[in-house]
Design an enzyme around this catalytic site. Structure first.
Site, PDB file in Angstrom:
ATOM      1  CG  HIS A  96       5.636  53.620 -33.850  1.00 48.38           C
ATOM      2  ND1 HIS A  96       5.212  54.841 -34.315  1.00 48.38           N
ATOM      3  CD2 HIS A  96       4.534  53.023 -33.329  1.00 48.38           C
ATOM      4  CE1 HIS A  96       3.911  54.976 -34.078  1.00 48.38           C
ATOM      5  NE2 HIS A  96       3.480  53.897 -33.470  1.00 48.38           N
TER       6      HIS A  96
ATOM      7  NE  ARG B 202      -2.232  51.431 -33.050  1.00 48.34           N
ATOM      8  CZ  ARG B 202      -3.223  51.596 -33.917  1.00 48.34           C
ATOM      9  NH1 ARG B 202      -3.886  50.562 -34.384  1.00 48.34           N
ATOM     10  NH2 ARG B 202      -3.537  52.816 -34.331  1.00 48.34           N
TER      11      ARG B 202
ATOM     12  CD1 TRP C  28       7.891  52.762 -37.950  1.00 54.14           C
ATOM     13  CD2 TRP C  28       6.475  51.190 -37.244  1.00 54.14           C
ATOM     14  NE1 TRP C  28       6.669  53.365 -37.718  1.00 54.14           N
ATOM     15  CE2 TRP C  28       5.782  52.419 -37.280  1.00 54.14           C
ATOM     16  CE3 TRP C  28       5.772  50.056 -36.824  1.00 54.14           C
ATOM     17  CZ2 TRP C  28       4.446  52.553 -36.907  1.00 54.14           C
ATOM     18  CZ3 TRP C  28       4.437  50.183 -36.462  1.00 54.14           C
ATOM     19  CH2 TRP C  28       3.789  51.410 -36.507  1.00 54.14           C
TER      20      TRP C  28
ATOM     21  CG  HIS D  36      -4.934  53.400 -29.235  1.00 52.50           C
ATOM     22  ND1 HIS D  36      -5.721  53.577 -30.340  1.00 52.50           N
ATOM     23  CD2 HIS D  36      -3.688  53.778 -29.617  1.00 52.50           C
ATOM     24  CE1 HIS D  36      -4.991  54.027 -31.346  1.00 52.50           C
ATOM     25  NE2 HIS D  36      -3.746  54.149 -30.945  1.00 52.50           N
TER      26      HIS D  36
HETATM   27 ZN1  ZEM Z   1       1.421  53.707 -32.712  1.00 57.50          ZN
HETATM   28  N1  ZEM Z   1       0.562  53.473 -34.541  1.00 57.50           N
HETATM   29  N2  ZEM Z   1       1.188  55.764 -32.849  1.00 57.50           N
HETATM   30  N3  ZEM Z   1       2.202  53.964 -30.834  1.00 57.50           N
HETATM   31  N4  ZEM Z   1       1.627  51.725 -32.553  1.00 57.50           N
HETATM   32  C1  ZEM Z   1       0.384  52.288 -35.189  1.00 57.50           C
HETATM   33  C2  ZEM Z   1       0.784  51.036 -34.756  1.00 57.50           C
HETATM   34  C3  ZEM Z   1       1.396  50.783 -33.543  1.00 57.50           C
HETATM   35  C4  ZEM Z   1       0.666  56.465 -33.923  1.00 57.50           C
HETATM   36  C5  ZEM Z   1       0.017  55.901 -35.047  1.00 57.50           C
HETATM   37  O1  ZEM Z   1      -0.728  56.712 -35.882  1.00 57.50           O
HETATM   38  C6  ZEM Z   1       0.052  54.491 -35.339  1.00 57.50           C
HETATM   39  C7  ZEM Z   1       2.403  55.142 -30.153  1.00 57.50           C
HETATM   40  C8  ZEM Z   1       2.217  56.412 -30.680  1.00 57.50           C
HETATM   41  C9  ZEM Z   1       1.661  56.675 -31.935  1.00 57.50           C
HETATM   42  C10 ZEM Z   1       2.205  51.054 -31.502  1.00 57.50           C
HETATM   43  C11 ZEM Z   1       2.566  51.596 -30.266  1.00 57.50           C
HETATM   44  C12 ZEM Z   1       2.544  52.941 -29.962  1.00 57.50           C
HETATM   45  C13 ZEM Z   1      -0.259  52.519 -36.440  1.00 57.50           C
HETATM   46  C14 ZEM Z   1      -0.652  51.436 -37.438  1.00 57.50           C
HETATM   47  C15 ZEM Z   1      -0.459  53.882 -36.539  1.00 57.50           C
HETATM   48  C16 ZEM Z   1      -1.096  54.579 -37.735  1.00 57.50           C
HETATM   49  C17 ZEM Z   1      -2.000  50.799 -37.059  1.00 57.50           C
HETATM   50  C18 ZEM Z   1      -2.419  49.757 -38.066  1.00 57.50           C
HETATM   51  O2  ZEM Z   1      -2.507  50.107 -39.251  1.00 57.50           O
HETATM   52  O3  ZEM Z   1      -2.668  48.603 -37.658  1.00 57.50           O
HETATM   53  C19 ZEM Z   1       0.829  57.889 -33.678  1.00 57.50           C
HETATM   54  C20 ZEM Z   1       0.414  59.010 -34.610  1.00 57.50           C
HETATM   55  C21 ZEM Z   1       1.454  58.012 -32.462  1.00 57.50           C
HETATM   56  C22 ZEM Z   1       1.899  59.235 -31.732  1.00 57.50           C
HETATM   57  C23 ZEM Z   1       2.238  60.378 -32.315  1.00 57.50           C
HETATM   58  C24 ZEM Z   1       2.874  54.870 -28.822  1.00 57.50           C
HETATM   59  C25 ZEM Z   1       3.191  55.925 -27.772  1.00 57.50           C
HETATM   60  C26 ZEM Z   1       2.948  53.502 -28.697  1.00 57.50           C
HETATM   61  C27 ZEM Z   1       3.343  52.639 -27.531  1.00 57.50           C
HETATM   62  C28 ZEM Z   1       3.969  53.083 -26.451  1.00 57.50           C
HETATM   63  C29 ZEM Z   1       2.391  49.657 -31.855  1.00 57.50           C
HETATM   64  C30 ZEM Z   1       3.082  48.590 -31.008  1.00 57.50           C
HETATM   65  C31 ZEM Z   1       1.877  49.488 -33.141  1.00 57.50           C
HETATM   66  C32 ZEM Z   1       1.846  48.209 -33.984  1.00 57.50           C
HETATM   67  C33 ZEM Z   1       0.497  47.536 -33.886  1.00 57.50           C
HETATM   68  C34 ZEM Z   1       0.380  46.299 -34.728  1.00 57.50           C
HETATM   69  O4  ZEM Z   1      -0.760  45.820 -34.860  1.00 57.50           O
HETATM   70  O5  ZEM Z   1       1.371  45.773 -35.238  1.00 57.50           O
END
Ligand code: ZEM
Length: 293
Positions: free
Chosen positions: A175, A48, A191, A52
């Site tokens: 995700h 993540r 997920w 970002h």
């Molecule tokens: Zn995420 N992501 N993401 N993402 N994401 C979360 C967690 C993780 C969105 C999003 O709002 C959120 C991509 C795209 C998008 C990962 C990877 C990638 C979380 C939860 C949210 C809300 C955070 C928390 O509460 O800790 C949205 C709206 C996206 C696009 C529309 C893309 C692209 C990613 C990688 C290529 C990963 C691995 C996580 C899990 C993080 C964790 O701490 O477990």
């Protein structure tokens, strides 16, 4: 419009072996701190962070992106949508102290590549050469996506990177890793049952589970299924839109196609906006497991 130039300048005199050493340090630290987040480990939050630190990119002026390593500045990391990522930067700080010659952009992207491979994901070629830039290059907040969006929001959002429908669906397959945390994002739950194994199950779950739109403890609407798994509205948008749905079905059926397309779009994401000279060879790292053989 003037465009920012981001020319890759790899760390001088470093070879594949030097970067493999960094990969190994990150992977070993993941192993020894596997209890993090109730046994999920640091892999997902590292992926993540790589996302970002690349997600500020704008194709219109070539600003933002992973090049400057600017996630190290409070100005960027304090975005409310990045809550929780301080765990990833804290994890990587000692790695940077061990290899102070490495730029932060290279560190954050290599962290993601390491985590992805160690969690069973595709072999992902990575190129060095990001150069730290100053706080004045941090774009104003507002470039990260919100989870409440529908399909047209997601499509419009990723147009800023120049990504097409197929690429967006493949990328969001990330995700499968990790979970949402009420205290970070106001969403709740993983997920999948397996939070630290990379696979195409995100797509299988989207298609096969029975999803119910419910209000969570933070009063946000999320899709829930039996067994405590969830989808964000932006995830669920991929089955609501017929052009996205086509690729969801494809990736649910064909794990190899997903792995190969995910690798391609993830590399593109991490390199957005950077010009790499032809002489900069993509590096392919061995996993810890492969090195035991
Ligand atoms: Zn995420 N992501 N993401 N993402 N994401 C979360 C967690 C993780 C969105 C999003 O709002 C959120 C991509 C795209 C998008 C990962 C990877 C990638 C979380 C939860 C949210 C809300 C955070 C928390 O509460 O800790 C949205 C709206 C996206 C696009 C529309 C893309 C692209 C990613 C990688 C290529 C990963 C691995 C996580 C899990 C993080 C964790 O701490 O477990």
């Amino acid at each position: 419009q003037t465009k920012t130039l981001h020319i890759a300048r790899p760390e001088k005199g470093k070879t594949l072996a030097d970067f493999q050493n960094i990969y190994n340090s990150i992977a070993e630290k993941m192993k020894s701190e596997s209890a993090y987040d109730d046994g999920t480990g640091y892999g997902p939050v590292l992926v993540r962070l790589s996302w970002h630190s690349s997600a500020t990119y704008d194709k219109n002026d070539n600003s933002g992106g992973s090049y400057g390593g600017t996630f190290r500045f409070k100005k960027e990391a304090s975005d409310v949508l990045s809550k929780g990522l301080e765990n990833a930067t804290k994890f990587l700080d000692p790695i940077h102290s061990e290899y102070p010659w490495l730029s932060h952009g290279d560190l954050y992207t290599l962290g993601g590549v390491t985590a992805l491979q160690e969690l069973g994901g595709p072999k992902t070629p990575w190129r060095p050469g990001r150069v730290d830039t100053g706080p004045e290059t941090v774009p104003a907040h507002g470039r990260l996506p919100i989870p409440e969006g529908n399909a047209s929001y997601v499509r419009n959002y990723y147009d800023r990177f120049g990504f097409n429908d197929q690429e967006v669906v493949a990328l969001l397959g990330a995700h499968i890793l990790g979970k949402t945390h009420l205290k970070n994002s106001g969403y709740d739950g993983p997920w999948d049952d397996d939070t630290n194994i990379f696979s195409n199950e995100f797509f299988g779950n989207l298609l096969e589970r029975k999803w119910t739109l419910e209000k969570n403890a933070a009063s946000n609407m999320q899709y829930n299924a039996k067994g405590g798994i969830m989808m964000l509205p932006t995830d669920y948008a991929l089955v609501q839109d017929p052009k996205y749905l086509k690729y969801v079905k494809k990736y649910a059926d064909d794990q190899d196609a997903f792995f190969s397309d995910f690798r391609d779009i993830y590399v593109k994401l991490l390199e957005r906006g950077i010009s790499f000279d032809d002489s900069i060879e993509p590096l392919v790292f061995k996993t810890l497991k492969e090195q035991l053989k």
